[in-house]
Structures are given as C-alpha cells and as structure tokens.
Design a protein around this motif. Structure first.
Motif, PDB file in Angstrom:
ATOM      1  N   HIS A  12       0.807  -1.226   0.000  1.00 15.80           N
ATOM      2  CA  HIS A  12       0.000   0.000   0.000  1.00 15.80           C
ATOM      3  C   HIS A  12       0.837   1.271   0.000  1.00 15.80           C
ATOM      4  O   HIS A  12       0.363   2.330  -0.354  1.00 15.80           O
ATOM      5  CB  HIS A  12      -0.970   0.009   1.184  1.00 15.80           C
ATOM      6  N   MET A  13       2.118   1.167   0.366  1.00 12.14           N
ATOM      7  CA  MET A  13       2.989   2.339   0.403  1.00 12.14           C
ATOM      8  C   MET A  13       3.538   2.682  -0.985  1.00 12.14           C
ATOM      9  O   MET A  13       3.900   3.822  -1.240  1.00 12.14           O
ATOM     10  CB  MET A  13       4.146   2.102   1.365  1.00 12.14           C
ATOM     11  N   PHE A  14       3.592   1.690  -1.879  1.00  9.71           N
ATOM     12  CA  PHE A  14       4.225   1.869  -3.181  1.00  9.71           C
ATOM     13  C   PHE A  14       3.337   1.510  -4.356  1.00  9.71           C
ATOM     14  O   PHE A  14       3.681   1.769  -5.493  1.00  9.71           O
ATOM     15  CB  PHE A  14       5.497   1.010  -3.262  1.00  9.71           C
ATOM     16  N   ALA A  15       2.188   0.897  -4.058  1.00 11.77           N
ATOM     17  CA  ALA A  15       1.366   0.374  -5.138  1.00 11.77           C
ATOM     18  C   ALA A  15      -0.096   0.319  -4.732  1.00 11.77           C
ATOM     19  O   ALA A  15      -0.432   0.378  -3.550  1.00 11.77           O
ATOM     20  CB  ALA A  15       1.847  -1.025  -5.520  1.00 11.77           C
ATOM     21  N   LEU A  16      -0.920   0.180  -5.733  1.00  9.26           N
ATOM     22  CA  LEU A  16      -2.347   0.012  -5.540  1.00  9.26           C
ATOM     23  C   LEU A  16      -2.655  -1.462  -5.764  1.00  9.26           C
ATOM     24  O   LEU A  16      -2.297  -2.022  -6.805  1.00  9.26           O
ATOM     25  CB  LEU A  16      -3.094   0.884  -6.557  1.00  9.26           C
ATOM     26  N   THR A  17      -3.229  -2.108  -4.788  1.00 12.99           N
ATOM     27  CA  THR A  17      -3.615  -3.514  -4.922  1.00 12.99           C
ATOM     28  C   THR A  17      -5.097  -3.545  -5.238  1.00 12.99           C
ATOM     29  O   THR A  17      -5.909  -3.044  -4.462  1.00 12.99           O
ATOM     30  CB  THR A  17      -3.336  -4.287  -3.622  1.00 12.99           C
ATOM     31  N   VAL A  27      -0.406  -2.846  -8.699  1.00  9.74           N
ATOM     32  CA  VAL A  27      -0.035  -1.869  -9.719  1.00  9.74           C
ATOM     33  C   VAL A  27       0.794  -0.781  -9.038  1.00  9.74           C
ATOM     34  O   VAL A  27       0.258   0.027  -8.275  1.00  9.74           O
ATOM     35  CB  VAL A  27      -1.293  -1.254 -10.378  1.00  9.74           C
ATOM     36  N   PRO A  28       2.110  -0.738  -9.284  1.00  8.84           N
ATOM     37  CA  PRO A  28       2.950   0.292  -8.660  1.00  8.84           C
ATOM     38  C   PRO A  28       2.486   1.697  -9.055  1.00  8.84           C
ATOM     39  O   PRO A  28       2.136   1.931 -10.214  1.00  8.84           O
ATOM     40  CB  PRO A  28       4.342   0.005  -9.220  1.00  8.84           C
ATOM     41  N   PHE A  29       2.473   2.614  -8.103  1.00  7.79           N
ATOM     42  CA  PHE A  29       2.047   3.983  -8.379  1.00  7.79           C
ATOM     43  C   PHE A  29       2.843   4.597  -9.525  1.00  7.79           C
ATOM     44  O   PHE A  29       2.298   5.321 -10.346  1.00  7.79           O
ATOM     45  CB  PHE A  29       2.182   4.866  -7.129  1.00  7.79           C
ATOM     46  N   GLU A  30       4.144   4.300  -9.596  1.00  5.63           N
ATOM     47  CA  GLU A  30       4.991   4.896 -10.634  1.00  5.63           C
ATOM     48  C   GLU A  30       4.597   4.454 -12.040  1.00  5.63           C
ATOM     49  O   GLU A  30       4.946   5.111 -13.009  1.00  5.63           O
ATOM     50  CB  GLU A  30       6.463   4.612 -10.377  1.00  5.63           C
ATOM     51  N   ILE A  44      -7.707   1.956 -14.563  1.00  6.31           N
ATOM     52  CA  ILE A  44      -6.355   2.336 -14.176  1.00  6.31           C
ATOM     53  C   ILE A  44      -5.499   2.146 -15.418  1.00  6.31           C
ATOM     54  O   ILE A  44      -5.333   1.019 -15.898  1.00  6.31           O
ATOM     55  CB  ILE A  44      -5.841   1.478 -13.006  1.00  6.31           C
ATOM     56  N   VAL A  45      -4.966   3.249 -15.948  1.00  6.50           N
ATOM     57  CA  VAL A  45      -4.202   3.208 -17.185  1.00  6.50           C
ATOM     58  C   VAL A  45      -2.716   3.235 -16.854  1.00  6.50           C
ATOM     59  O   VAL A  45      -2.241   4.133 -16.153  1.00  6.50           O
ATOM     60  CB  VAL A  45      -4.571   4.405 -18.096  1.00  6.50           C
ATOM     61  N   THR A  46      -2.000   2.226 -17.348  1.00  9.71           N
ATOM     62  CA  THR A  46      -0.555   2.139 -17.160  1.00  9.71           C
ATOM     63  C   THR A  46       0.104   2.077 -18.534  1.00  9.71           C
ATOM     64  O   THR A  46      -0.573   1.968 -19.556  1.00  9.71           O
ATOM     65  CB  THR A  46      -0.154   0.880 -16.357  1.00  9.71           C
ATOM     66  N   MET A  47       1.405   2.103 -18.547  1.00  5.63           N
ATOM     67  CA  MET A  47       2.134   2.007 -19.817  1.00  5.63           C
ATOM     68  C   MET A  47       1.906   0.653 -20.483  1.00  5.63           C
ATOM     69  O   MET A  47       1.954   0.542 -21.696  1.00  5.63           O
ATOM     70  CB  MET A  47       3.618   2.257 -19.591  1.00  5.63           C
TER      71      MET A  47
END
Length: 70
Positions: A12-17, A27-30, A44-47
């Motif tokens: 939860h500190m680095f990503a959305l589960t 899904v990592p926030f970055e 949720i749109v990612t690369m």
C-alpha cells in the motif's frame, strides 16, 4: 515489484492492490499514468495497458498518495 507482491502489507505504500475480475493485481504507483472514473467502475491506465476495476474511483482515492495524484 516481486517483493511487493509477496508482502501485501507493504504494498500500500508503493502500489495500488486491486481486484480485476477474479485476479488480484499489484499496480505500482509509478506505473500509473491516469485513473478514470467509468460509472461505478474505474480504469487504471498504465504504460502496459488498462485495468478495469469494479470499484468506483471514490473508493480508490483514499488509497492514492496525494503528492502524486490530484
């Protein structure tokens, strides 16, 4: 990323589960480019693609870091 998948409590500190269908994804926030409200669902749109979540954006907003997402 593999460590985050193994340790869900730290994720939860680095990503959305999120649950996508019957699968849980980390899904990592970055990697998130944008998040779109689609009625009662959220995209949720990612690369690497798009993940449609069966939760409204209103429920996901508190899980997002405010310094990265408006």
């Amino acid at each position: 990323l593999d460590a985050l998948r193994r340790d869900a409590s730290a994720a939860h500190m680095f990503a959305l589960t999120v649950k996508v269908g019957s699968e849980t994804r980390v899904v990592p926030f970055e990697e998130i480019q944008c998040i779109l409200a689609r009625g009662r669902k959220t995209a949720i749109v990612t690369m690497s693609g798009e993940h449609e979540v069966n939760r409204p954006l209103k429920e996901l907003e508190p899980l997002l870091p405010s310094e990265r997402f408006m």
